[in-house]
Design an enzyme around this catalytic site. Structure first.
Site, mmCIF file in Angstrom:
data_model
loop_
_atom_site.group_PDB
_atom_site.id
_atom_site.type_symbol
_atom_site.label_atom_id
_atom_site.label_comp_id
_atom_site.label_asym_id
_atom_site.label_seq_id
_atom_site.Cartn_x
_atom_site.Cartn_y
_atom_site.Cartn_z
ATOM 1 N N ASP A 169 -32.579 -25.695 -32.728
ATOM 2 C CA ASP A 169 -32.205 -26.324 -31.455
ATOM 3 C C ASP A 169 -32.260 -25.396 -30.253
ATOM 4 O OD1 ASP A 169 -30.074 -24.730 -32.138
ATOM 5 O OD2 ASP A 169 -28.535 -26.215 -31.684
ATOM 6 N N GLU A 170 -32.895 -24.230 -30.374
ATOM 7 C CA GLU A 170 -32.956 -23.335 -29.224
ATOM 8 C C GLU A 170 -34.240 -22.520 -29.229
ATOM 9 O OE1 GLU A 170 -30.391 -19.880 -29.064
ATOM 10 O OE2 GLU A 170 -29.764 -20.227 -31.134
ATOM 11 N N ASP A 204 -31.533 -24.732 -24.704
ATOM 12 C CA ASP A 204 -30.604 -25.058 -25.792
ATOM 13 C C ASP A 204 -30.342 -26.561 -25.772
ATOM 14 O OD1 ASP A 204 -28.892 -24.629 -27.920
ATOM 15 O OD2 ASP A 204 -27.174 -24.136 -26.652
#
Length: 417
Positions: free
Chosen positions: A143-144, A28
């Site tokens: 974003d992960e 993350d």
């Protein structure tokens, strides 16, 4: 309530040898949007910064070479925070909070506009860097990601002092690869499954690395609030609290039949499994998208007629962005839909099917406009969106076109008998 047991250890492998431990990572990015902006504006490092403004909040260059930044103190509108730096979060502001409310808590926080094109660019950079180390990746958003590290060379190595030395080293390589490619930090959780890894990636932010095995669940996981489990939302959390369950450990101690009684067969059984750290979901390396969409929320309500000069280019831009997404991902779409959110928060969608799948921005704009004309335009608007559904790959679309054209055509008309 009976005493809970953590997940069992892995079973033995062939010939009595220990089986490879399943090692799943959740990576993350740390305050991703804000961190990307700090690369552009390094003078803001260490300051409370909020992302969520509009074009009017662009930094203004000054004659002396510095920049003048907008602050929350001067904000007026109805926008919400997309993300915030950790110094801003320490003041009580967080993503999803209204900017006006945040201004009360952190009036001096710097306000920056969102720049999704830039964020998507950095998203591609960090993912490309990661798969050089661990190629089995599940993309979960901008974003992960999840990574299966089980078979990554060296991940199963141990030392006398550290049974997780191998996977610890792999995780450190991942973090370094992200930093080298983007200049940004990330936090990683490594456990036997996706559920625990997502939970653990948040335990030591920012720039954290948390490794957890089943025997660590009672000490590290059970004291946490039940709401920390991904899949237990606000309503379920409130219901659990009313029933006297506050922590994951208390949830793990609950009888399965009691959970089923209060939450139903499927969700009740899942709550029991999740609290014990059980999750057999694989890392899915690729998933066919069902649709692509773009939308924008206005800083003030816009009137469909009085503000037509503002809305029209915004609508066209959304269509162009959807078309660009289709081209980048290699798809065409057959159904175009528009989404309207009115001032009273009521949402309306209208869709229309195209004769042929397309990714042409002008064609999408034409049919989206036709769909828009079927929607009520008698109220002020808060949000406008464009979506394209019934996706087909570019190759499938080309193959379908070729199948409709005869393999050979006569050069000249055939005379009738």
């Amino acid at each position: 309530m009976s005493a809970p047991d953590p997940s069992p250890p892995p079973s033995a492998g062939p010939a009595g040898l220990p089986a490879s431990r399943r090692l799943i990572a959740h990576l993350d990015m740390d305050a991703f949007y804000a961190s990307v902006e700090l690369l552009r504006y390094p003078e803001l490092r260490g300051l409370p910064v909020v992302i969520g403004g509009g074009r009017r909040h662009q930094p203004e260059p000054q004659p002396d070479g510095t920049r003048r930044f907008a602050t929350l103190r001067d904000y007026a509108g109805r926008g919400v925070i997309t993300t915030a730096t950790y110094p801003a979060r320490a003041l009580g502001v967080h993503s999803g909070m209204g900017l006006m409310k945040a201004a009360v808590l952190a009036p001096e926080a710097v306000l920056l506009p969102v720049d999704f094109d830039r964020y998507r660019h950095f998203s591609r950079l960090f993912k490309q860097a990661v798969i050089e180390v661990a190629p089995v990746m599940e993309d979960r958003g901008i974003d992960e990601i999840y990574l299966d590290l089980t078979d990554v060379p060296g991940a199963q190595d141990t030392t006398e002092d550290d049974p997780l030395a191998g996977v610890r080293g792999v995780a450190q390589r991942l973090k370094q690869a992200v930093l080298d490619a983007t200049g940004l930090t990330c936090s990683i959780g490594v456990t036997p499954n996706k559920l625990l890894s997502k939970l653990c990636s948040d335990l030591d932010k920012p720039d954290g690395l948390t490794l957890l095995m089943p025997e660590d669940i009672p000490a590290r996981i059970w004291p946490l609030p039940a709401s920390r489990i991904n899949g237990i939302g606000p309503k379920a959390s409130q219901k659990l609290a009313r029933l006297g369950v506050q922590t994951i450990g208390e949830l793990a101690a609950a009888e399965p039949a009691w959970l089923v009684e209060h939450f139903g067969v499927t969700y009740g059984a899942w709550l029991h499994a999740a609290a014990h750290g059980h999750d057999e979901r694989p890392v899915v390396t690729w998933r066919e998208p069902k649709s692509l969409s773009r939308e924008t929320t206005f800083e003030r309500d816009l009137d469909p007629r009085l503000d037509r000069a503002t809305l029209t280019p915004l609508f066209t831009r959304l269509c162009e962005q959807v078309a660009a997404d289709l081209e980048r991902k290699g798809y065409r779409g057959r159904t175009v839909a528009v989404k309207l959110r009115y001032a009273d928060f009521h949402i309306v969608t209208r869709s229309i099917s195209l004769p042929e799948p397309t990714r042409d921005p002008q064609v999408i704009r034409l049919w989206a406009g036709r769909a828009l004309k079927t929607a009520p335009l008698n109220q002020r608007l808060r949000l406008l969106g464009v979506r394209i559904d019934r996706l087909v790959t570019e190759q499938d679309a080309l193959s379908a076109e070729a199948a409709r054209v005869p393999a050979s055509l006569p050069l000249f008309p055939v005379e009738e008998a």
